[in-house]
Design a protein around this motif. Structure first.
Motif, mmCIF file in Angstrom:
data_model
loop_
_atom_site.group_PDB
_atom_site.id
_atom_site.type_symbol
_atom_site.label_atom_id
_atom_site.label_comp_id
_atom_site.label_asym_id
_atom_site.label_seq_id
_atom_site.Cartn_x
_atom_site.Cartn_y
_atom_site.Cartn_z
ATOM 1 N N GLN A 1 0.834 -1.201 0.000
ATOM 2 C CA GLN A 1 0.000 0.000 0.000
ATOM 3 C C GLN A 1 0.872 1.256 0.000
ATOM 4 O O GLN A 1 0.586 2.220 -0.717
ATOM 5 C CB GLN A 1 -0.930 -0.009 1.218
ATOM 6 N N MET A 2 1.946 1.252 0.792
ATOM 7 C CA MET A 2 2.849 2.398 0.827
ATOM 8 C C MET A 2 3.524 2.597 -0.529
ATOM 9 O O MET A 2 3.698 3.742 -0.975
ATOM 10 C CB MET A 2 3.895 2.211 1.928
ATOM 11 N N LYS A 3 3.899 1.508 -1.200
ATOM 12 C CA LYS A 3 4.489 1.618 -2.535
ATOM 13 C C LYS A 3 3.494 2.246 -3.508
ATOM 14 O O LYS A 3 3.870 3.093 -4.326
ATOM 15 C CB LYS A 3 4.934 0.248 -3.041
ATOM 16 N N ASN B 1 1.861 9.464 -5.410
ATOM 17 C CA ASN B 1 2.415 10.789 -5.091
ATOM 18 C C ASN B 1 3.433 11.219 -6.148
ATOM 19 O O ASN B 1 3.474 12.393 -6.534
ATOM 20 C CB ASN B 1 3.072 10.776 -3.714
ATOM 21 N N ARG B 2 4.224 10.289 -6.607
ATOM 22 C CA ARG B 2 5.222 10.604 -7.635
ATOM 23 C C ARG B 2 4.533 11.047 -8.915
ATOM 24 O O ARG B 2 4.936 12.044 -9.525
ATOM 25 C CB ARG B 2 6.099 9.381 -7.899
ATOM 26 N N ARG B 3 3.481 10.348 -9.304
ATOM 27 C CA ARG B 3 2.731 10.759 -10.509
ATOM 28 C C ARG B 3 2.121 12.138 -10.319
ATOM 29 O O ARG B 3 2.111 12.954 -11.247
ATOM 30 C CB ARG B 3 1.634 9.733 -10.804
ATOM 31 N N THR B 4 1.610 12.388 -9.128
ATOM 32 C CA THR B 4 1.010 13.699 -8.855
ATOM 33 C C THR B 4 2.062 14.796 -8.991
ATOM 34 O O THR B 4 1.810 15.838 -9.613
ATOM 35 C CB THR B 4 0.391 13.713 -7.441
ATOM 36 N N TRP B 5 3.245 14.573 -8.397
ATOM 37 C CA TRP B 5 4.301 15.582 -8.472
ATOM 38 C C TRP B 5 4.794 15.772 -9.905
ATOM 39 O O TRP B 5 5.092 16.903 -10.325
ATOM 40 C CB TRP B 5 5.463 15.247 -7.543
ATOM 41 N N ILE B 6 4.872 14.701 -10.659
ATOM 42 C CA ILE B 6 5.257 14.818 -12.073
ATOM 43 C C ILE B 6 4.217 15.630 -12.830
ATOM 44 O O ILE B 6 4.550 16.505 -13.646
ATOM 45 C CB ILE B 6 5.475 13.423 -12.694
#
Length: 141
Positions: free
Chosen positions: A89-91, A97-102
């Protein structure tokens, strides 16, 4: 001859019997020792029973420890599976979150590019307007 052969034969047989008994191991247990063993047999039985009971108690203790170890192992396995689920779940959250920041970064770069492009277009239109109105002055002079 027959009368002389018989005593010699008896002596030879007696000699062989004596040699045979001397070669045999001496018997240690006499009649009284056997009687003692028979009467001490209950003590030996009690001793064997105590050893048996002790062994059975140790066996039951080991079985109890084994059951406890199995329960502990099952508990650890369930905790491990829960931790693996949390890790997964954390992964997934990290990837989200990484996609959101990108996406945010790409949007910011696009907005900056659009701003620069719009400023260029605005300056070009202003320059064309000034040129068509015949002001004659350029921006640099």
């Amino acid at each position: 001859m027959r009368g002389r052969l018989f005593p010699v034969l008896c002596w030879v047989i007696a000699l062989f019997i004596m040699i045979g008994f001397q070669a045999a191991a001496p018997v240690e247990a006499g009649f009284w020792d056997k009687v003692k063993d028979v009467y001490n047999m209950p003590d030996k039985v009690n001793e064997l029973q105590e050893k048996y009971d002790s062994t059975m108690q140790q066996l039951s203790e080991q079985e109890q420890k084994l059951k406890e170890a199995q329960q502990y192992s099952e508990m650890l396995a369930s905790q491990n599976s829960e931790l693996l689920k949390q890790l997964e779940q954390m992964k997934q959250e990290r990837e989200s979150n990484r996609r959101t920041w990108i996406s945010i970064g790409a949007a910011a770069v696009l907005l900056i590019a659009l701003y620069i492009l719009s400023v260029r277009i605005w300056r070009f239109t202003v320059w064309r307007r000034q040129r068509s109105q015949g002001s004659g002055s350029t921006l640099g002079s």
